[in-house]
Design an enzyme around this catalytic site. Sequence first.
Site, mmCIF file in Angstrom:
data_model
loop_
_atom_site.group_PDB
_atom_site.id
_atom_site.type_symbol
_atom_site.label_atom_id
_atom_site.label_comp_id
_atom_site.label_asym_id
_atom_site.label_seq_id
_atom_site.Cartn_x
_atom_site.Cartn_y
_atom_site.Cartn_z
ATOM 1 N N GLU A 305 0.777 -1.143 0.048
ATOM 2 C CA GLU A 305 -0.066 0.030 0.113
ATOM 3 C C GLU A 305 0.916 1.231 -0.005
ATOM 4 O O GLU A 305 0.851 2.203 0.685
ATOM 5 C CB GLU A 305 -0.861 -0.008 1.152
ATOM 6 N N ASP A 384 -8.619 -9.146 4.251
ATOM 7 C CA ASP A 384 -8.204 -8.385 5.224
ATOM 8 C C ASP A 384 -9.280 -8.053 6.392
ATOM 9 O O ASP A 384 -10.079 -7.032 6.237
ATOM 10 C CB ASP A 384 -8.421 -6.675 4.465
ATOM 11 N N GLU A 412 -12.751 -3.319 12.130
ATOM 12 C CA GLU A 412 -12.734 -2.397 11.147
ATOM 13 C C GLU A 412 -13.938 -2.804 10.142
ATOM 14 O O GLU A 412 -14.745 -2.002 9.518
ATOM 15 C CB GLU A 412 -11.344 -2.448 10.375
#
Length: 700
Positions: A305, A384, A412
Amino acid sequence: MNSSEQIITGRTESTLYKAWLQYSEPDSSELRNLYKGMLERVVVEGGVSRIPPAAVRELSAGADTMLGVTPEFMDQIPTNGEGPYLWICLHSEENGYGADRRKWETRRDAYSLKYVLSAKEERLELIAASKAGVIYGIFHLLRGISLGFKPAQWAIEEHPVNQLRMINQWDNADGTIERGYSGRSIFYKDGEISKDLDRVRDYARLLASVGINAISINNVNVHEVETGFITEEGLPEVTRVAEVFRDYGIALFLSINFAAPIAVGGLDTADPLDAGVREWWKETSERIYRHIPDFGGFVVKADSEHRPGPFAYGRDHADGANMLADSLEPYGGLVVWRCFVYNCMQDWRDRSTDRARAAYDHFKPLDGKFKDNVLLQIKNGPMDFQVREPVSPLFGAMRATNQVIEFQIAQEYTGQQRHLCYLVPQWKQVLDFDTHAAEEGKGQVNRIVSGSLFGMKYSGAAAVSNIGEDECWTGHPLAQANLYGYGRLIWNPGLSAEGIAQEWAKLTFGSDREVIDKVTDMLMASWPIYESYTAPLGVGWMVVPHYHYGPDVDGYEYSRWGTYHFADREGIGVDRTMATGTGYAGQYFSPNREMYESLEDCPDELLLFFHHVPYGHVLHSGKTVIQHIYDTHFSGAESADGLRESWASLQGRVDAVRHKAAADRFAEQAEHAKHWRDVINTYFYRKSGVPDEHGRTIYF
């Protein structure tokens, strides 16, 4: 004690703030009197200076709050009269316990608690292998008293299954927290480390109470200020934080910027094979250990990323990790190298590139090339932290490399601590999963990450923290159960998710059986409920981009991130088979490979992760995919409202402060679940044109 405020360690704290360290009085007056007698006198072999001050403080606070006594610490067995006492011994060769020395050394954090009753004396023995073991033993003793253990029940030997038990903070120096849902950072304010570390100290108490022994205190996406933490100018402030955690047996780690030699070192390269770069890191490590002699090491996100890494210089992950490991090796430091590496600039038109394959494809070829003090940190699933993913196939594939499993406590993608989602059952399933990397029944993930299967030198678990400056630490008061549960589960993966939930409920809310049972039931139901009204059958994502809160079915469908579901008018799902898809299923050992490859054998809950199927495909449950989507989203919204009603029924049985805080969260969840229901059902009705067979309201 049921008041919303009590005195502990000299401060007035709300029940929200104290989390599971309420130290409520035992129900039984008989039990109170038994422990009161024992904790009034504490004999420390060799003197109280041999054990950590934190252990003394915690024992004193617990005895005062639960039993109304102030322990008298002494260095020899009392001779003036009979009476029970607590005896603490820090195990070592010089105090005469050499016969068992080897066992205790190999289990550094171990302790035993034993009740001894004879004609001559009555005592409770705490024998620990290290100072950290004393702390863990004291917390276990206080936990047992709170849970109602009788003295005669103490005959245990405890040691953690996992050597490294780490928390990763994703806190930034500006006070924000990446993927933090509980207020701002307790570590940083206005671009620097907070002057007042009292709350950090209280956090250390919470972590030590469940056996956490390591923490990295800054975001893996390392920004400019945090890059300077390893400089001579930055280290004195970091040292202050290390001292707080040291008191509770917790080693401090730092997330580092791989390009630090350029950013703060004045070099023009960060090439891991460059002699100047290697020397710079050796000097940097020497500097760190001068300030922090027990520094744990580095956590590294590289070539992921847009973070810098060895790829920029034509090197691989082993080159980068080993260079850092060389610099830390003289001091016993570790490199925790994250395997979250994938193409984040993917062309959505490209159906052959599969993000799920990435970690295995990057790291499997490097097995055996990493130094002994490097640990690869592998996310529990290949994507993820979704509500449902298969276990990462990298577990078991690397037999010659130290590994750490990574979980995310922060929710998340599972409601962001605004929705209740107790994640311990999910983690338990992952740890119990048989990879078949060893003979039948011995290839479980928990045996791999503990190091026992392949004889790893270092091993363990790490998790992304879920705390912030909110009074209750975790935004939702019941989200504290995930932090508690993570610590307990990685200490002993043999514990059950329900048993951990019951423990937490009683420690947090007291001994009211109705409260304990109802809260436990709510926790255990919450993950299936959240899954049912969000993304179906393992497909994942379907969330608002960047924020990841709320439904947006196509939010990531045409993006660069590789997070696709490929829904069309005929069907949905990602073909990851070897026969016709990306080949991801082939990364598993048999028979898991064949199970996921087969449309008939693939578990329903992961069907759309591995296969693209028509909406009319019939699941093992007997329902079609489209009807499953409708049914689960209607029932999920109804069950979310049921959580709200269950909590409301405890009004008057839970103190008003905590009841109101959680009630507001449950009200939001109930409404938001309806929004999820209507968005998802409408989307798939419009795509498929297939009506709900029960005629319920779907908007179109």
